[in-house]
Write a protein that holds these residues in place. Structure first.
Motif, PDB file in Angstrom:
ATOM      1  N   ARG A 229       0.827  -1.211   0.000  1.00  0.00           N
ATOM      2  CA  ARG A 229       0.000   0.000   0.000  1.00  0.00           C
ATOM      3  C   ARG A 229       0.861   1.260   0.000  1.00  0.00           C
ATOM      4  O   ARG A 229       0.623   2.189  -0.769  1.00  0.00           O
ATOM      5  CB  ARG A 229      -0.887   0.013   1.267  1.00  0.00           C
ATOM      6  CG  ARG A 229      -2.243  -0.629   1.071  1.00  0.00           C
ATOM      7  CD  ARG A 229      -3.165   0.366   0.462  1.00  0.00           C
ATOM      8  NE  ARG A 229      -3.707  -0.195  -0.776  1.00  0.00           N
ATOM      9  CZ  ARG A 229      -5.001  -0.385  -1.010  1.00  0.00           C
ATOM     10  NH1 ARG A 229      -5.887  -0.057  -0.115  1.00  0.00           N
ATOM     11  NH2 ARG A 229      -5.402  -0.875  -2.150  1.00  0.00           N
TER      12      ARG A 229
ATOM     13  N   GLN B 291       2.294   1.781  -3.289  1.00  0.00           N
ATOM     14  CA  GLN B 291       1.301   2.256  -4.245  1.00  0.00           C
ATOM     15  C   GLN B 291       1.054   3.751  -4.091  1.00  0.00           C
ATOM     16  O   GLN B 291       0.998   4.488  -5.070  1.00  0.00           O
ATOM     17  CB  GLN B 291      -0.008   1.495  -4.054  1.00  0.00           C
ATOM     18  CG  GLN B 291       0.041   0.090  -4.627  1.00  0.00           C
ATOM     19  CD  GLN B 291      -1.228  -0.677  -4.333  1.00  0.00           C
ATOM     20  OE1 GLN B 291      -2.020  -0.279  -3.470  1.00  0.00           O
ATOM     21  NE2 GLN B 291      -1.424  -1.778  -5.028  1.00  0.00           N
ATOM     22  N   TYR B 292       0.920   4.187  -2.838  1.00  0.00           N
ATOM     23  CA  TYR B 292       0.645   5.611  -2.625  1.00  0.00           C
ATOM     24  C   TYR B 292       1.834   6.476  -3.000  1.00  0.00           C
ATOM     25  O   TYR B 292       1.669   7.576  -3.540  1.00  0.00           O
ATOM     26  CB  TYR B 292       0.197   5.875  -1.184  1.00  0.00           C
ATOM     27  CG  TYR B 292      -1.277   5.632  -1.001  1.00  0.00           C
ATOM     28  CD1 TYR B 292      -2.200   6.496  -1.585  1.00  0.00           C
ATOM     29  CD2 TYR B 292      -1.750   4.542  -0.290  1.00  0.00           C
ATOM     30  CE1 TYR B 292      -3.561   6.268  -1.451  1.00  0.00           C
ATOM     31  CE2 TYR B 292      -3.108   4.304  -0.151  1.00  0.00           C
ATOM     32  CZ  TYR B 292      -4.009   5.165  -0.734  1.00  0.00           C
ATOM     33  OH  TYR B 292      -5.354   4.947  -0.619  1.00  0.00           O
TER      34      TYR B 292
ATOM     35  N   ALA C 296       3.997   5.833  -5.346  1.00  0.00           N
ATOM     36  CA  ALA C 296       3.993   5.910  -6.813  1.00  0.00           C
ATOM     37  C   ALA C 296       2.911   6.873  -7.287  1.00  0.00           C
ATOM     38  O   ALA C 296       3.148   7.711  -8.155  1.00  0.00           O
ATOM     39  CB  ALA C 296       3.766   4.519  -7.404  1.00  0.00           C
ATOM     40  N   LEU C 297       1.743   6.763  -6.685  1.00  0.00           N
ATOM     41  CA  LEU C 297       0.637   7.629  -7.113  1.00  0.00           C
ATOM     42  C   LEU C 297       0.979   9.099  -6.878  1.00  0.00           C
ATOM     43  O   LEU C 297       0.751   9.947  -7.747  1.00  0.00           O
ATOM     44  CB  LEU C 297      -0.640   7.244  -6.355  1.00  0.00           C
ATOM     45  CG  LEU C 297      -1.919   7.936  -6.823  1.00  0.00           C
ATOM     46  CD1 LEU C 297      -2.182   7.652  -8.285  1.00  0.00           C
ATOM     47  CD2 LEU C 297      -3.115   7.488  -5.979  1.00  0.00           C
TER      48      LEU C 297
ATOM     49  N   TYR D 224       3.332  10.352  -9.500  1.00  0.00           N
ATOM     50  CA  TYR D 224       2.607  10.631 -10.746  1.00  0.00           C
ATOM     51  C   TYR D 224       1.871  11.959 -10.657  1.00  0.00           C
ATOM     52  O   TYR D 224       1.901  12.764 -11.577  1.00  0.00           O
ATOM     53  CB  TYR D 224       1.580   9.528 -11.023  1.00  0.00           C
ATOM     54  CG  TYR D 224       2.136   8.309 -11.695  1.00  0.00           C
ATOM     55  CD1 TYR D 224       2.619   8.381 -12.994  1.00  0.00           C
ATOM     56  CD2 TYR D 224       2.143   7.085 -11.055  1.00  0.00           C
ATOM     57  CE1 TYR D 224       3.115   7.254 -13.624  1.00  0.00           C
ATOM     58  CE2 TYR D 224       2.635   5.956 -11.669  1.00  0.00           C
ATOM     59  CZ  TYR D 224       3.117   6.033 -12.959  1.00  0.00           C
ATOM     60  OH  TYR D 224       3.599   4.932 -13.575  1.00  0.00           O
ATOM     61  N   LEU D 225       1.195  12.156  -9.534  1.00  0.00           N
ATOM     62  CA  LEU D 225       0.414  13.383  -9.389  1.00  0.00           C
ATOM     63  C   LEU D 225       1.328  14.601  -9.448  1.00  0.00           C
ATOM     64  O   LEU D 225       0.995  15.613 -10.080  1.00  0.00           O
ATOM     65  CB  LEU D 225      -0.369  13.368  -8.065  1.00  0.00           C
ATOM     66  CG  LEU D 225      -1.425  12.264  -7.938  1.00  0.00           C
ATOM     67  CD1 LEU D 225      -2.191  12.401  -6.628  1.00  0.00           C
ATOM     68  CD2 LEU D 225      -2.395  12.313  -9.108  1.00  0.00           C
TER      69      LEU D 225
ATOM     70  N   PHE E  51       4.204  14.795 -11.015  1.00  0.00           N
ATOM     71  CA  PHE E  51       4.643  14.932 -12.410  1.00  0.00           C
ATOM     72  C   PHE E  51       3.573  15.626 -13.256  1.00  0.00           C
ATOM     73  O   PHE E  51       3.869  16.473 -14.092  1.00  0.00           O
ATOM     74  CB  PHE E  51       4.959  13.542 -12.965  1.00  0.00           C
ATOM     75  CG  PHE E  51       5.451  13.539 -14.395  1.00  0.00           C
ATOM     76  CD1 PHE E  51       6.543  14.301 -14.782  1.00  0.00           C
ATOM     77  CD2 PHE E  51       4.819  12.754 -15.351  1.00  0.00           C
ATOM     78  CE1 PHE E  51       7.007  14.286 -16.091  1.00  0.00           C
ATOM     79  CE2 PHE E  51       5.274  12.737 -16.673  1.00  0.00           C
ATOM     80  CZ  PHE E  51       6.367  13.506 -17.031  1.00  0.00           C
ATOM     81  N   LEU E  52       2.312  15.283 -13.005  1.00  0.00           N
ATOM     82  CA  LEU E  52       1.232  15.893 -13.769  1.00  0.00           C
ATOM     83  C   LEU E  52       1.002  17.352 -13.372  1.00  0.00           C
ATOM     84  O   LEU E  52       0.743  18.205 -14.206  1.00  0.00           O
ATOM     85  CB  LEU E  52      -0.077  15.110 -13.563  1.00  0.00           C
ATOM     86  CG  LEU E  52      -0.205  13.772 -14.267  1.00  0.00           C
ATOM     87  CD1 LEU E  52      -1.499  13.085 -13.856  1.00  0.00           C
ATOM     88  CD2 LEU E  52      -0.189  13.959 -15.779  1.00  0.00           C
ATOM     89  N   ALA E  53       1.120  17.642 -12.069  1.00  0.00           N
ATOM     90  CA  ALA E  53       0.660  18.933 -11.576  1.00  0.00           C
ATOM     91  C   ALA E  53       1.733  20.015 -11.560  1.00  0.00           C
ATOM     92  O   ALA E  53       1.449  21.174 -11.837  1.00  0.00           O
ATOM     93  CB  ALA E  53       0.095  18.770 -10.162  1.00  0.00           C
TER      94      ALA E  53
ATOM     95  N   PRO F 234       4.402  21.123 -13.345  1.00  0.00           N
ATOM     96  CA  PRO F 234       4.660  22.093 -14.422  1.00  0.00           C
ATOM     97  C   PRO F 234       3.562  23.138 -14.526  1.00  0.00           C
ATOM     98  O   PRO F 234       3.836  24.326 -14.704  1.00  0.00           O
ATOM     99  CB  PRO F 234       4.708  21.226 -15.678  1.00  0.00           C
ATOM    100  CG  PRO F 234       5.027  19.865 -15.194  1.00  0.00           C
ATOM    101  CD  PRO F 234       4.418  19.735 -13.840  1.00  0.00           C
TER     102      PRO F 234
END
Lengths: 277, 314
Positions: free
Chosen positions: A8, A11-12, A14-15, A18-19, A21-23, A25
């Motif tokens: 768990r 998983q968190y 990694a999540l 990702y978030l 990386f997306l947010a 920039p």
């Protein structure tokens, strides 16, 4: 299924990565847009502006015809979306409900058209539009956008048509409704949300489009927002960072809002087309 | 509420077999009338120009020239064959397309698998995924220029903070420019790929997964034997499309580097654009387009052949 505690945590982690990386920039763009020149020149930039300002936005409007560009973009995107959906919907209906040589050819073309490098399309269109004196005009651009939007509009709409059970139409026919009546009072209302989603998607893609607009629109007064944005970047690649960020941020807002509204329907429509056909 | 369930496509009604109930009454002779409004623009403004474009590749068409355009046979293609700059851009296009598509696929697969789990924050992932998806490519380019900015950018500042030096000009360094734009490409296309893969995961029969788990299969084994076979058709389709789209992409790199430094990021589309609209060489640029189409078609054919051999029914 049970997941162990270390799994768990992994998983968190990694999540969250990702978030970030997306947010990040995007947050940086927003942060830059609100920074005064002194902070933009600082050698140690910070995430949050110490002294937030709206000056960049004012300067952006002073430097480039942003309002005019937004209006051009709005016009081109609206016209393209409405026309594309109007002419694509009847055909999408036929493509979804019938398998003939014609509908197969259309479906094939839809797939193949995704692979065109646009130079091969824009050079002849440029020559033709030049002959028609439609270079450097928004209507000329709309013409190109309509054709460019047709494949995915057909694709999405056909997906929505397939989602309408033909049994409903048959039932109406059995009840004595004519073809037109069936289409108008049974099929169209069920299709309406899909049509709106497709139109909005066509709108967004046209609003964001750059290549055709760059080639076809020559004078700043005719150019769309994405093209005008590039004028903030000087010839040597030097840019006035604050106004650049401010203008870029503003140009994104309409897309983000519309997309947030229709995102679910788009993924649905695109995937129905892609997976189930 | 997951991305999957909310993004679930409209379903076909169950039990409608092939050749089953078809509403012949609704679509019959009126079909032509319904098809023409879209068919005419497609033929006149898309298929027509495309054929015209292919013809132009065999001429010396140039912009702003007064002499009439002449038919020159395969001369453009012969010149193209010896144009090392074009082949260099072709090579860069391939590196870019693969360099974006592969990491993007792996990252998107990871994210899709995560979002398919019962985790909090999934709503946030969905909300954030809208940003790269809805953003104009020009804005994505501008945004990353701000991130990469040697002095005022956050990347170098972060690197300085963690003691990795900094002050690098990522987009204008000969060695760093292509990797730097590839990162942006990955960022920009991740949401679409993720959502497509999530939809694929949704098709995986859950019971099968649970059965495998009960039998004591490891996570990797479950992925290999249950998840991947169900995901494969959509994974292949999205990968093929991404490769093509990326190979043909323009706006992002145009804004980030304009093809520089020294042509290190000059994708084929940028090269063809310059040739056509800066130097006015319409015929030559059209020939480039033809070569690009040819290569893409061959690649597609090979890909489809591989798919058929793989025995997919999708």
């Amino acid at each position: 299924m049970r997941t162990s505690r270390p799994a768990r945590v992994g998983q968190y982690t990694a999540l969250l990565a990702y978030l970030a990386f997306l947010a990040l920039p995007f947050l940086w763009l927003v942060s830059t847009a609100f920074k005064p020149p002194r902070e933009l020149g600082s050698l140690h930039p910070t995430w949050i502006p110490n002294d937030p300002t709206l000056a960049n936005f004012r300067q952006a409007f002073d430097e480039q015809p942003l309002l005019h560009a937004a209006l051009n973009s709005l016009l081109a995107a609206l016209a393209a979306a409405v026309v594309a959906v109007l002419i694509a919907t009847p055909m999408a209906y036929v493509v979804a409900r019938r398998r003939t040589r014609l509908t197969k050819a259309v479906t094939g073309w839809v797939v193949v058209s995704q692979a065109f490098p646009f130079v091969l399309l824009i050079i002849p269109l440029f020559l033709v539009l030049k002959d028609l004196r439609m270079i450097n005009s928004v209507p000329g651009l709309v013409l190109v956008y309509v054709v460019w939007a047709l494949p995915f509009a057909l694709w999405m709409l056909a997906g929505y048509v397939r989602a309408v059970p033909p049994e409903l139409e048959e039932a109406a026919a059995v009840d004595g409704a004519g073809r037109v009546r069936t289409l108008v009072s049974v099929t169209a209302p069920l299709l309406a949300p899909g049509i709106v989603a497709t139109a909005l998607f066509a709108f967004i893609t046209a609003w964001n489009e750059f290549f055709f607009a760059l080639v076809l629109l020559k004078t700043p007064q005719k150019q769309t927002l994405p093209v005008v944005l590039t004028h903030f970047i000087g010839a040597e690649g030097v840019a006035d960072l604050g106004p650049l960020a401010a203008a870029a941020f503003l140009a994104t807002l309409p897309s983000l809002v519309v997309f947030a509204i229709i995102q679910r329907r788009i993924t649905g429509g695109m995937l129905t087309g892609a997976v189930k056909s | 509420m997951t991305l999957v369930t909310e993004a679930s496509p409209p379903r076909r009604p169950a039990g409608r077999g092939p050749g089953g109930a078809r509403p012949r009454r609704v679509v019959d002779h009126g079909a032509w009338f319904l098809v023409l409004p879209a068919l005419i623009p497609i033929l006149v403004l898309s298929v027509g120009p495309l054929l015209y474009g292919i013809l132009l590749a065999f001429t010396d068409a140039q912009s702003g020239r007064t002499e009439p355009t002449e038919w020159i046979g395969a001369l453009n293609f012969r010149d193209l064959l010896h144009d090392t700059l074009f082949w260099e851009s072709f090579r860069i296009g391939l590196v870019w397309a693969v360099g974006v598509t592969v990491p993007q696929f792996l990252l998107a697969l990871g994210l899709a698998l995560l979002l398919n789990q019962d985790l909090r924050l999934r709503w946030l992932a969905r909300a954030l995924a809208i940003i790269p998806w809805a953003m104009p490519e020009v804005v994505v380019g501008i945004m990353w220029r701000l991130v990469y900015n040697p002095d005022a950018g956050i990347l170098n500042e972060t690197l300085r903070d963690v003691g990795l030096g900094g002050g690098r000009d990522w987009l204008s360094g000969l060695a760093t420019a292509l990797p730097a734009v590839i990162v942006v490409g990955v960022w920009a296309g991740m949401p679409q790929t993720t959502v497509a893969l999530l939809a694929g995961l949704q098709n995986t029969p859950r019971e099968l997964h649970e059965a495998a788990a009960v039998d004591g299969a490891s996570a990797w084994r479950r992925f290999r034997t249950v998840t991947w076979p169900a995901l494969r058709p959509i994974a292949l389709a999205i990968t093929a499309l991404n490769l093509i789209w990326n190979f043909n992409s323009f706006a992002l790199v145009y804004v980030l580097t304009s093809g520089g430094p020294g042509g290190r990021t000059r994708l084929p589309m940028l090269f063809a654009y310059e040739e056509a609209f800066r130097y006015g060489q319409f015929g030559y640029a059209a020939a480039m387009g033809c070569v690009m189409v040819a290569v893409i078609s061959i690649a597609l054919a090979v890909f489809l052949a591989g798919r058929l051999r793989g025995g997919d029914d999708a």
